[in-house]
Design an enzyme around this catalytic site. Sequence first.
Site, PDB file in Angstrom:
ATOM      1  CE  LYS A   1      -1.679   3.100   1.737  1.00 62.66           C
ATOM      2  NZ  LYS A   1      -1.538   4.471   1.454  1.00 62.66           N
TER       3      LYS A   1
ATOM      4  CD  GLU B   1      12.931   1.115  10.139  1.00 64.15           C
ATOM      5  OE1 GLU B   1      13.517   1.822  10.828  1.00 64.15           O
ATOM      6  OE2 GLU B   1      13.526  -0.124   9.905  1.00 64.15           O
TER       7      GLU B   1
ATOM      8  CB  CYS C   1      13.108   9.053   8.046  1.00 59.06           C
ATOM      9  SG  CYS C   1      14.362   8.069   7.136  1.00 59.06           S
TER      10      CYS C   1
ATOM     11  CD  GLU D   1       9.719  13.635  10.974  1.00 56.13           C
ATOM     12  OE1 GLU D   1       8.499  12.947  11.076  1.00 56.13           O
ATOM     13  OE2 GLU D   1      10.294  12.934  10.431  1.00 56.13           O
TER      14      GLU D   1
HETATM   15  P1  NAD Z   1       2.295   8.875   7.134  1.00 56.74           P
HETATM   16  O1  NAD Z   1       2.433   8.037   8.330  1.00 56.74           O
HETATM   17  O2  NAD Z   1       1.305   9.818   7.100  1.00 56.74           O
HETATM   18  O3  NAD Z   1       1.675   7.919   5.867  1.00 56.74           O
HETATM   19  C1  NAD Z   1       2.632   6.738   5.727  1.00 56.74           C
HETATM   20  C2  NAD Z   1       1.840   5.430   5.218  1.00 56.74           C
HETATM   21  O4  NAD Z   1       0.933   4.918   5.945  1.00 56.74           O
HETATM   22  C3  NAD Z   1       1.037   5.869   3.974  1.00 56.74           C
HETATM   23  O5  NAD Z   1       1.069   4.929   3.011  1.00 56.74           O
HETATM   24  C4  NAD Z   1      -0.327   6.184   4.594  1.00 56.74           C
HETATM   25  O6  NAD Z   1      -1.400   6.125   3.649  1.00 56.74           O
HETATM   26  C5  NAD Z   1      -0.480   5.125   5.476  1.00 56.74           C
HETATM   27  N1  NAD Z   1      -1.289   5.377   6.664  1.00 56.74           N
HETATM   28  C6  NAD Z   1      -1.469   6.466   7.131  1.00 56.74           C
HETATM   29  N2  NAD Z   1      -2.674   6.315   8.125  1.00 56.74           N
HETATM   30  C7  NAD Z   1      -2.761   4.967   8.229  1.00 56.74           C
HETATM   31  C8  NAD Z   1      -3.671   4.017   8.875  1.00 56.74           C
HETATM   32  N3  NAD Z   1      -4.414   4.576   9.831  1.00 56.74           N
HETATM   33  N4  NAD Z   1      -3.497   2.622   8.935  1.00 56.74           N
HETATM   34  C9  NAD Z   1      -2.509   2.192   8.099  1.00 56.74           C
HETATM   35  N5  NAD Z   1      -1.886   2.937   6.983  1.00 56.74           N
HETATM   36  C10 NAD Z   1      -1.928   4.345   7.164  1.00 56.74           C
HETATM   37  O7  NAD Z   1       3.688   9.258   6.680  1.00 56.74           O
HETATM   38  P2  NAD Z   1       4.236  10.105   5.257  1.00 56.74           P
HETATM   39  O8  NAD Z   1       3.639  11.516   5.601  1.00 56.74           O
HETATM   40  O9  NAD Z   1       3.726   9.537   4.196  1.00 56.74           O
HETATM   41  O10 NAD Z   1       5.929  10.062   5.558  1.00 56.74           O
HETATM   42  C11 NAD Z   1       6.552  10.805   6.445  1.00 56.74           C
HETATM   43  C12 NAD Z   1       6.984  10.180   7.627  1.00 56.74           C
HETATM   44  O11 NAD Z   1       7.779   9.197   7.330  1.00 56.74           O
HETATM   45  C13 NAD Z   1       8.191  11.280   8.310  1.00 56.74           C
HETATM   46  O12 NAD Z   1       7.555  11.278   9.734  1.00 56.74           O
HETATM   47  C14 NAD Z   1       9.400  10.378   8.083  1.00 56.74           C
HETATM   48  O13 NAD Z   1      10.221  10.677   9.227  1.00 56.74           O
HETATM   49  C15 NAD Z   1       8.971   8.999   8.023  1.00 56.74           C
HETATM   50  N6  NAD Z   1       9.847   8.032   7.549  1.00 56.74           N
HETATM   51  C16 NAD Z   1      10.733   7.370   8.324  1.00 56.74           C
HETATM   52  C17 NAD Z   1      11.312   6.648   7.802  1.00 56.74           C
HETATM   53  C18 NAD Z   1      12.328   5.679   8.694  1.00 56.74           C
HETATM   54  O14 NAD Z   1      13.104   4.648   7.969  1.00 56.74           O
HETATM   55  N7  NAD Z   1      12.535   5.802  10.025  1.00 56.74           N
HETATM   56  C19 NAD Z   1      11.985   6.514   6.349  1.00 56.74           C
HETATM   57  C20 NAD Z   1      11.282   7.517   5.743  1.00 56.74           C
HETATM   58  C21 NAD Z   1      10.189   8.278   6.386  1.00 56.74           C
END
Ligand code: NAD
Length: 501
Positions: free
Chosen positions: A182, A257, A291, A389
């Site tokens: 997804k 992550e 991230c 963040e």
């Molecule tokens: P997000 O949490 O908004 O979304 C991530 C994914 O989760 C998307 O596919 C979204 O549709 C899905 N999602 C959202 N709500 C959900 C739910 N209730 N149930 C299941 N899936 C759900 O994150 P984002 O804004 O897309 O990405 C940015 C974030 O990701 C930042 O906080 C960044 O630090 C983090 N990130 C972490 C790493 C790492 O390896 N630690 C790497 C890249 C990004």
Amino acid sequence: MSHVPDGLPQRIQHHIGGQLVDGISGRTFDVLDPVSNRPYATSAAGQAEDVDRAVAAARTAFTDGPWPTMAPRARARVLNRIADAVEAQDARLAELETFDTGLPITQALGQAQRAAENFRFFADLVVAQSDDAYQVPGRQLNYVHRRPVGVAGLITPWNTPFMLESWKLAPALAAGCTVVLKPAEFTPLSASLWAQIFSDAGLPEGVFNLVNGIGEEAGDALVKHPDVPLISFTGESTTGQTIFGNCAAGLKGMSMELGGKSPAIVFADADLDAALDSTLFGVFSLNGERCTAGSRIIVERPIYDEFCSRFAERARAIVVGDPHDPATEVGPLVHPDHFAKVMSYVELGRSEGRLLAGGGRPDGLETGNYVAPTVFADVAPDARIFQEEIFGPVVALTPFDTDAEALALANGVKYGLAAYVWTTNLQRAHTFAQSVDAGMVWLNSHNVRDLRTPFGGVKASGLGQEGGYRSLDFYTHQQAIHVSLGPVHTARFGAVAKDRT
Ligand code: NAD
């Protein structure tokens, strides 16, 4: 007007059981490009019934298909062909990724190549994999038999989407799992390329399934699906908390992550030129949507003023613009909603720090999600721009006087993903690295990572470690098989009373 790639799809579909399909309900959402902020495609908005179909296809491929029990070498051949295909179309992939995300084209190209490398790496690893065996001479042989866990649910964010998808797909497939991916709703374009790449490489039908959609709908249904025993998630810490709660009911395996607010600590004895290059790249590369971005720079007092002025001068000179232009260093942020969030932190920063560079939209870029690289100095540790963040090209600079103070500043946030330490004192470097709350520490470097090393965060930055064999551990059960080699001493329950009669 920015570059628009040829052959853009107008409709982005799911891929289930080897077929491109629309959602059962017919619901869709618009996908925007970050330069024009106009919709360029509609994507199927997956609902629970679409997730059901995808999981059923993945389940059938797992229970009846060849993939989980194929010899590691046979799976590795497919993974290597996937890597070849990704490499062969890296320029096209980068073009689409840049169009969809706003990542500068040179950086998107590097990410496409890294995606290929992920497949090649896990192909090697699964062939070289060895497992524990223990002997009790004359009595027992014990060995570990690995079994893929089943249907893996993979949920990914919008920053470097293709590369982050590869990061989960490669080990899950190498381990013999079947998957439902997804991808993030802001950036579904590059994920739509996987299906063809996989089928050309000979991945059996149903092993890979893709459901597009909104997190709270498609993502939520995937997390809660009873036939999905494990979830690998990358995204925001708050989303991770929700998913953690939803996995509890099914006692699912989880790898998380999450977010970061990583410190770069620059001691006065550091190589200042190298530290400047590295910390600038560390926070402003990938548009700051990274991230592991070093978004707090903590600088020892004797060099603080010089560091601030040189850092700000360079930040003001960063080339912001059209992401397709190879000269661009920072492009537009992914989406107007994210742009609004980052801009709200820029406004907040004016009252929480001393603005040295940036501070809003760059001159001459009146449309698109552009934010000038923004530098705030003298930021106090309780400021929100120090604690939260931002995930954009915004950095907080803070001075320190002692090693203990630097450590307290570095550790004084809820996150613990990465840390970057700049010093030429070997003892201090190791002592500091071993005390800082971070899953990954780089000494005198930005984030350059060997794929064998653990990747993951502590505190609010994650749960569990991936990377190298740890990823294979996540996607497999290690079954302990105990073989007796001779008679086993057994207490004969019930036999004594019988002998007496
Ligand atoms: P997000 O949490 O908004 O979304 C991530 C994914 O989760 C998307 O596919 C979204 O549709 C899905 N999602 C959202 N709500 C959900 C739910 N209730 N149930 C299941 N899936 C759900 O994150 P984002 O804004 O897309 O990405 C940015 C974030 O990701 C930042 O906080 C960044 O630090 C983090 N990130 C972490 C790493 C790492 O390896 N630690 C790497 C890249 C990004």
